[in-house]
Motif scaffolding. Structure first.
Motif, mmCIF file in Angstrom:
data_model
loop_
_atom_site.group_PDB
_atom_site.id
_atom_site.type_symbol
_atom_site.label_atom_id
_atom_site.label_comp_id
_atom_site.label_asym_id
_atom_site.label_seq_id
_atom_site.Cartn_x
_atom_site.Cartn_y
_atom_site.Cartn_z
ATOM 1 N N ALA A 157 0.840 -1.196 0.000
ATOM 2 C CA ALA A 157 0.000 0.000 0.000
ATOM 3 C C ALA A 157 0.877 1.249 0.000
ATOM 4 O O ALA A 157 1.890 1.311 0.711
ATOM 5 C CB ALA A 157 -0.925 0.000 1.204
ATOM 6 N N GLY A 158 0.495 2.212 -0.820
ATOM 7 C CA GLY A 158 1.273 3.423 -0.971
ATOM 8 C C GLY A 158 2.282 3.369 -2.099
ATOM 9 O O GLY A 158 2.866 4.394 -2.463
ATOM 10 N N GLY A 159 2.473 2.188 -2.646
ATOM 11 C CA GLY A 159 3.432 2.012 -3.719
ATOM 12 C C GLY A 159 2.863 2.349 -5.088
ATOM 13 O O GLY A 159 1.730 2.827 -5.211
ATOM 14 N N SER A 173 0.169 5.756 -5.173
ATOM 15 C CA SER A 173 -0.579 5.724 -3.904
ATOM 16 C C SER A 173 -1.591 4.583 -3.891
ATOM 17 O O SER A 173 -2.763 4.760 -3.541
ATOM 18 C CB SER A 173 -1.300 7.062 -3.678
ATOM 19 O OG SER A 173 -0.380 8.130 -3.679
ATOM 20 N N LEU A 174 -1.128 3.421 -4.259
ATOM 21 C CA LEU A 174 -2.030 2.278 -4.376
ATOM 22 C C LEU A 174 -2.593 1.873 -3.019
ATOM 23 O O LEU A 174 -1.931 1.986 -1.981
ATOM 24 C CB LEU A 174 -1.303 1.109 -5.021
ATOM 25 C CG LEU A 174 -1.144 1.237 -6.546
ATOM 26 C CD1 LEU A 174 -0.050 0.321 -7.066
ATOM 27 C CD2 LEU A 174 -2.466 0.931 -7.232
ATOM 28 N N LYS A 175 -3.829 1.410 -3.075
ATOM 29 C CA LYS A 175 -4.546 0.993 -1.878
ATOM 30 C C LYS A 175 -4.945 -0.482 -2.022
ATOM 31 O O LYS A 175 -5.086 -0.972 -3.146
ATOM 32 C CB LYS A 175 -5.820 1.824 -1.722
ATOM 33 C CG LYS A 175 -5.597 3.319 -1.692
ATOM 34 C CD LYS A 175 -6.930 4.063 -1.662
ATOM 35 C CE LYS A 175 -6.725 5.565 -1.675
ATOM 36 N NZ LYS A 175 -8.023 6.298 -1.640
ATOM 37 N N VAL A 180 -2.376 -5.372 -4.061
ATOM 38 C CA VAL A 180 -1.835 -4.364 -3.151
ATOM 39 C C VAL A 180 -2.012 -4.872 -1.725
ATOM 40 O O VAL A 180 -3.138 -5.095 -1.272
ATOM 41 C CB VAL A 180 -2.543 -3.012 -3.324
ATOM 42 C CG1 VAL A 180 -1.891 -1.957 -2.434
ATOM 43 C CG2 VAL A 180 -2.513 -2.569 -4.790
ATOM 44 N N SER A 181 -0.909 -5.057 -1.046
ATOM 45 C CA SER A 181 -0.965 -5.570 0.321
ATOM 46 C C SER A 181 -0.993 -4.412 1.321
ATOM 47 O O SER A 181 -0.429 -3.353 1.082
ATOM 48 C CB SER A 181 0.238 -6.463 0.594
ATOM 49 O OG SER A 181 1.435 -5.719 0.494
ATOM 50 N N SER A 182 -1.649 -4.668 2.436
ATOM 51 C CA SER A 182 -1.782 -3.618 3.456
ATOM 52 C C SER A 182 -0.642 -3.663 4.451
ATOM 53 O O SER A 182 0.158 -4.584 4.473
ATOM 54 C CB SER A 182 -3.117 -3.780 4.188
ATOM 55 O OG SER A 182 -3.211 -5.068 4.741
#
Length: 125
Positions: free
Chosen positions: A14-16, A85-87, A123-125
């Protein structure tokens, strides 16, 4: 025949960021709209973004505005989807599609006649 080949998917935190590519071949795409759609497990396919090839006009789903950017490279006949900013909720199979000629709404997947095989984005948290 028309071929759309996606690449660039993968696993990211996440955020990548990831950049998807859609290499298009088989015809001239100047009269087409190229779109990205995604489908998560158990959910309906949803519109993500689209670009009208000749005009360069762009559309985005509200859920990705400000985070994703669609672009095209005329020389390479390739459309890109830069995803920042992937979620975790962006996790899905992302597919490229072409509407040729561009006559209808670019957000309606049923109006696209050509589809790629899809690429997985997780997308991992």
């Amino acid at each position: 025949q028309v071929q759309l080949v996606e690449s660039g998917g993968g696993l990211v935190q996440a955020g990548g960021s990831l950049r998807l590519s859609c290499a298009a071949s088989g015809r001239t795409f100047s009269m087409c709209a190229l779109g990205w759609f995604r489908q998560a497990p158990g959910k309906e396919r949803e519109f993500v973004s689209a670009i009208v090839w000749s005009a360069g006009s762009r559309d985005y789903a509200d859920s990705v505005k400000g985070r994703f950017t669609i672009s095209r490279d005329n020389a390479k006949n390739t459309v890109y989807l830069q995803m920042n900013s992937l979620k975790p909720e962006d996790t899905a199979v992302y597919s490229c599609a072409a509407q040729c000629p561009r006559q209808y709404s670019v957000v309606d997947g049923s109006r696209y006649g050509y589809w790629g095989q899809g690429t997985q984005v997780t997308v991992s948290s």
